[in-house]
Scaffold this motif. Structure first.
Motif, PDB file in Angstrom:
ATOM      1  N   GLY A 160       0.814  -1.210   0.000  1.00 49.52           N
ATOM      2  CA  GLY A 160       0.000   0.000   0.000  1.00 49.52           C
ATOM      3  C   GLY A 160       0.847   1.259   0.000  1.00 49.52           C
ATOM      4  N   ARG A 161       0.446   2.228  -0.796  1.00 51.33           N
ATOM      5  CA  ARG A 161       1.171   3.494  -0.898  1.00 51.33           C
ATOM      6  C   ARG A 161       1.159   4.267   0.405  1.00 51.33           C
ATOM      7  NH1 ARG A 161      -2.665   3.216  -4.159  1.00 51.33           N
ATOM      8  NH2 ARG A 161      -3.863   5.018  -3.539  1.00 51.33           N
ATOM      9  N   VAL A 162       0.050   4.245   1.097  1.00 51.07           N
ATOM     10  CA  VAL A 162      -0.114   5.029   2.312  1.00 51.07           C
ATOM     11  C   VAL A 162       0.123   4.178   3.557  1.00 51.07           C
ATOM     12  CG1 VAL A 162      -1.758   6.408   3.649  1.00 51.07           C
ATOM     13  CG2 VAL A 162      -1.747   6.556   1.152  1.00 51.07           C
ATOM     14  N   THR A 163      -0.456   2.990   3.576  1.00 47.86           N
ATOM     15  CA  THR A 163      -0.408   2.155   4.774  1.00 47.86           C
ATOM     16  C   THR A 163       0.870   1.354   4.914  1.00 47.86           C
ATOM     17  OG1 THR A 163      -1.401   0.253   3.660  1.00 47.86           O
ATOM     18  CG2 THR A 163      -2.922   1.840   4.689  1.00 47.86           C
ATOM     19  N   GLY A 164       1.507   1.030   3.795  1.00 46.51           N
ATOM     20  CA  GLY A 164       2.684   0.159   3.835  1.00 46.51           C
ATOM     21  C   GLY A 164       2.316  -1.299   4.059  1.00 46.51           C
ATOM     22  N   LYS A 165       0.999  -1.580   4.109  1.00 46.94           N
ATOM     23  CA  LYS A 165       0.540  -2.958   4.294  1.00 46.94           C
ATOM     24  C   LYS A 165       0.708  -3.751   3.014  1.00 46.94           C
ATOM     25  CE  LYS A 165      -3.432  -3.760   6.054  1.00 46.94           C
ATOM     26  NZ  LYS A 165      -4.861  -3.730   6.424  1.00 46.94           N
ATOM     27  N   SER A 166       0.825  -5.061   3.164  1.00 41.09           N
ATOM     28  CA  SER A 166       0.923  -5.965   2.024  1.00 41.09           C
ATOM     29  C   SER A 166      -0.484  -6.399   1.615  1.00 41.09           C
ATOM     30  CB  SER A 166       1.761  -7.179   2.400  1.00 41.09           C
ATOM     31  OG  SER A 166       1.891  -8.037   1.305  1.00 41.09           O
ATOM     32  N   TYR A 167      -0.761  -6.367   0.324  1.00 43.43           N
ATOM     33  CA  TYR A 167      -2.067  -6.751  -0.212  1.00 43.43           C
ATOM     34  C   TYR A 167      -1.891  -7.783  -1.320  1.00 43.43           C
ATOM     35  CZ  TYR A 167      -3.821  -2.525   2.063  1.00 43.43           C
ATOM     36  OH  TYR A 167      -4.154  -1.565   2.975  1.00 43.43           O
ATOM     37  N   VAL A 168      -2.945  -8.564  -1.557  1.00 40.18           N
ATOM     38  CA  VAL A 168      -2.979  -9.513  -2.661  1.00 40.18           C
ATOM     39  C   VAL A 168      -4.260  -9.249  -3.448  1.00 40.18           C
ATOM     40  CG1 VAL A 168      -3.011 -11.931  -3.345  1.00 40.18           C
ATOM     41  CG2 VAL A 168      -1.765 -11.243  -1.295  1.00 40.18           C
ATOM     42  N   THR A 169      -4.108  -9.132  -4.767  1.00 44.10           N
ATOM     43  CA  THR A 169      -5.245  -8.874  -5.642  1.00 44.10           C
ATOM     44  C   THR A 169      -5.268  -9.911  -6.754  1.00 44.10           C
ATOM     45  OG1 THR A 169      -5.075  -6.502  -5.204  1.00 44.10           O
ATOM     46  CG2 THR A 169      -6.329  -7.166  -7.157  1.00 44.10           C
ATOM     47  N   PRO A 170      -6.386 -10.606  -6.938  1.00 41.91           N
ATOM     48  CA  PRO A 170      -6.488 -11.547  -8.065  1.00 41.91           C
ATOM     49  C   PRO A 170      -6.679 -10.795  -9.373  1.00 41.91           C
ATOM     50  CG  PRO A 170      -8.522 -11.556  -6.781  1.00 41.91           C
ATOM     51  CD  PRO A 170      -7.577 -10.620  -6.096  1.00 41.91           C
ATOM     52  N   VAL A 171      -5.949 -11.227 -10.391  1.00 40.87           N
ATOM     53  CA  VAL A 171      -6.027 -10.610 -11.718  1.00 40.87           C
ATOM     54  C   VAL A 171      -5.899 -11.690 -12.782  1.00 40.87           C
ATOM     55  CG1 VAL A 171      -5.010  -8.409 -10.966  1.00 40.87           C
ATOM     56  CG2 VAL A 171      -3.537 -10.205 -11.896  1.00 40.87           C
ATOM     57  N   VAL A 172      -6.223 -11.333 -14.008  1.00 38.16           N
ATOM     58  CA  VAL A 172      -5.899 -12.171 -15.151  1.00 38.16           C
ATOM     59  C   VAL A 172      -4.566 -11.640 -15.669  1.00 38.16           C
ATOM     60  CG1 VAL A 172      -6.542 -12.804 -17.503  1.00 38.16           C
ATOM     61  CG2 VAL A 172      -8.297 -12.628 -15.726  1.00 38.16           C
ATOM     62  N   ALA A 173      -3.546 -12.473 -15.695  1.00 39.10           N
ATOM     63  CA  ALA A 173      -2.226 -12.034 -16.149  1.00 39.10           C
ATOM     64  C   ALA A 173      -1.716 -13.030 -17.180  1.00 39.10           C
ATOM     65  CB  ALA A 173      -1.261 -11.959 -14.977  1.00 39.10           C
ATOM     66  N   GLU A 174      -1.383 -12.528 -18.348  1.00 39.49           N
ATOM     67  CA  GLU A 174      -0.831 -13.412 -19.371  1.00 39.49           C
ATOM     68  C   GLU A 174       0.683 -13.271 -19.381  1.00 39.49           C
ATOM     69  OE1 GLU A 174      -0.985 -14.625 -24.047  1.00 39.49           O
ATOM     70  OE2 GLU A 174      -2.704 -13.627 -23.156  1.00 39.49           O
ATOM     71  N   GLN A 175       1.355 -14.406 -19.252  1.00 39.40           N
ATOM     72  CA  GLN A 175       2.807 -14.389 -19.310  1.00 39.40           C
ATOM     73  C   GLN A 175       3.238 -14.188 -20.753  1.00 39.40           C
ATOM     74  OE1 GLN A 175       4.722 -17.652 -17.320  1.00 39.40           O
ATOM     75  NE2 GLN A 175       6.665 -16.547 -17.257  1.00 39.40           N
ATOM     76  N   VAL A 176       4.138 -13.236 -20.956  1.00 36.51           N
ATOM     77  CA  VAL A 176       4.687 -12.932 -22.282  1.00 36.51           C
ATOM     78  C   VAL A 176       6.204 -13.096 -22.205  1.00 36.51           C
ATOM     79  CG1 VAL A 176       2.766 -11.431 -22.960  1.00 36.51           C
ATOM     80  CG2 VAL A 176       4.747 -10.446 -21.779  1.00 36.51           C
ATOM     81  N   ALA A 177       6.890 -12.878 -23.299  1.00 36.61           N
ATOM     82  CA  ALA A 177       8.325 -13.166 -23.406  1.00 36.61           C
ATOM     83  C   ALA A 177       9.151 -12.633 -22.235  1.00 36.61           C
ATOM     84  CB  ALA A 177       8.864 -12.613 -24.723  1.00 36.61           C
ATOM     85  N   ASP A 178       8.950 -11.394 -21.833  1.00 33.68           N
ATOM     86  CA  ASP A 178       9.804 -10.819 -20.797  1.00 33.68           C
ATOM     87  C   ASP A 178       9.083 -10.496 -19.497  1.00 33.68           C
ATOM     88  OD1 ASP A 178       8.297  -8.808 -21.902  1.00 33.68           O
ATOM     89  OD2 ASP A 178       9.928  -7.355 -21.989  1.00 33.68           O
ATOM     90  N   GLY A 179       7.817 -10.903 -19.377  1.00 38.31           N
ATOM     91  CA  GLY A 179       7.077 -10.590 -18.154  1.00 38.31           C
ATOM     92  C   GLY A 179       5.618 -10.981 -18.242  1.00 38.31           C
ATOM     93  N   PHE A 180       4.756 -10.043 -17.900  1.00 44.01           N
ATOM     94  CA  PHE A 180       3.317 -10.280 -17.893  1.00 44.01           C
ATOM     95  C   PHE A 180       2.591  -9.059 -18.435  1.00 44.01           C
ATOM     96  CE2 PHE A 180       4.861 -13.131 -14.647  1.00 44.01           C
ATOM     97  CZ  PHE A 180       4.072 -14.262 -14.792  1.00 44.01           C
ATOM     98  N   ILE A 181       1.423  -9.312 -19.008  1.00 41.57           N
ATOM     99  CA  ILE A 181       0.499  -8.250 -19.388  1.00 41.57           C
ATOM    100  C   ILE A 181      -0.814  -8.538 -18.674  1.00 41.57           C
ATOM    101  CG2 ILE A 181      -0.827  -7.189 -21.251  1.00 41.57           C
ATOM    102  CD1 ILE A 181       1.564  -7.584 -23.053  1.00 41.57           C
ATOM    103  N   ILE A 182      -1.330  -7.502 -18.009  1.00 45.46           N
ATOM    104  CA  ILE A 182      -2.551  -7.617 -17.206  1.00 45.46           C
ATOM    105  C   ILE A 182      -3.580  -6.634 -17.747  1.00 45.46           C
ATOM    106  CG2 ILE A 182      -3.527  -7.337 -14.899  1.00 45.46           C
ATOM    107  CD1 ILE A 182      -0.635  -7.834 -13.830  1.00 45.46           C
ATOM    108  N   PRO A 183      -4.758  -7.116 -18.155  1.00 45.90           N
ATOM    109  CA  PRO A 183      -5.799  -6.201 -18.611  1.00 45.90           C
ATOM    110  C   PRO A 183      -6.325  -5.371 -17.439  1.00 45.90           C
ATOM    111  CG  PRO A 183      -6.690  -8.403 -18.395  1.00 45.90           C
ATOM    112  CD  PRO A 183      -5.208  -8.508 -18.141  1.00 45.90           C
ATOM    113  N   LEU A 184      -6.747  -4.160 -17.737  1.00 46.08           N
ATOM    114  CA  LEU A 184      -7.268  -3.250 -16.713  1.00 46.08           C
ATOM    115  C   LEU A 184      -8.726  -2.919 -17.022  1.00 46.08           C
ATOM    116  CD1 LEU A 184      -4.140  -0.918 -16.545  1.00 46.08           C
ATOM    117  CD2 LEU A 184      -4.733  -2.804 -14.990  1.00 46.08           C
ATOM    118  N   PRO A 185      -9.643  -3.865 -16.759  1.00 45.96           N
ATOM    119  CA  PRO A 185     -11.047  -3.658 -17.127  1.00 45.96           C
ATOM    120  C   PRO A 185     -11.721  -2.529 -16.363  1.00 45.96           C
ATOM    121  CG  PRO A 185     -10.831  -5.616 -15.777  1.00 45.96           C
ATOM    122  CD  PRO A 185      -9.437  -5.151 -16.109  1.00 45.96           C
ATOM    123  N   TYR A 186     -11.181  -2.141 -15.213  1.00 45.65           N
ATOM    124  CA  TYR A 186     -11.786  -1.081 -14.405  1.00 45.65           C
ATOM    125  C   TYR A 186     -11.015   0.226 -14.528  1.00 45.65           C
ATOM    126  CZ  TYR A 186     -13.929  -5.254 -12.525  1.00 45.65           C
ATOM    127  OH  TYR A 186     -14.576  -6.452 -12.405  1.00 45.65           O
TER     128      TYR A 186
END
Length: 131
Positions: A41-67
């Motif tokens: 978190g930017r303000v809290t410094g807490k650790s968060y986990v968010t489920p996403v659709v992430a496609e692995q590509v050659a050098d990393g991942f691409i994640i769609p941003l539907p919202y």
């Protein structure tokens, strides 16, 4: 506010408060479609986990941003410049987060994801590089 945006925001809030807490337990597992992004978190410094659709590509991942680009988890990742993605049972440290448009993301995505994301009108994506 347009009816379409209002509906999208309603779905986003339902996912954030109902679906995502349940999905976090499955996201990132082998043979599961959703990945898990771990971020601080930017303000809290807490650790968060968010489920996403992430496609692995050659050098990393691409994640769609539907919202869109204003969601908290994305703002956290952009501010930190890094995150951790667990996908298909493996964990990756990722850096250099960058928002890209559909034209830049499309050539890197699988045909199935490309069609799906286009069908849903997703125009923004997050690209990250595996460290």
């Amino acid at each position: 506010m347009t009816p379409q945006r209002s509906l999208r925001d309603g779905v986003r809030m339902f996912n954030k408060h109902v679906l995502n807490p349940a999905m976090v337990h499955l996201a990132g597992r082998k043979h599961w479609y959703a990945s898990a992004v771990r971020h601080t978190g930017r303000v809290t410094g807490k650790s968060y986990v968010t489920p996403v659709v992430a496609e692995q590509v050659a050098d990393g991942f691409i994640i769609p941003l539907p919202y869109g680009t204003g969601v908290d988890w994305l703002r956290n990742v952009l501010a930190a410049g890094r995150a951790t993605i667990t996908s298909a049972g493996r964990t990756y440290d990722v850096v250099s987060p960058k928002i890209i448009d559909a034209a830049s993301a499309s050539p890197k995505l699988s045909a199935g994801h490309r069609r799906t994301f286009h069908r849903f009108g997703i125009t923004d994506f997050l690209q990250v590089t595996v460290e």
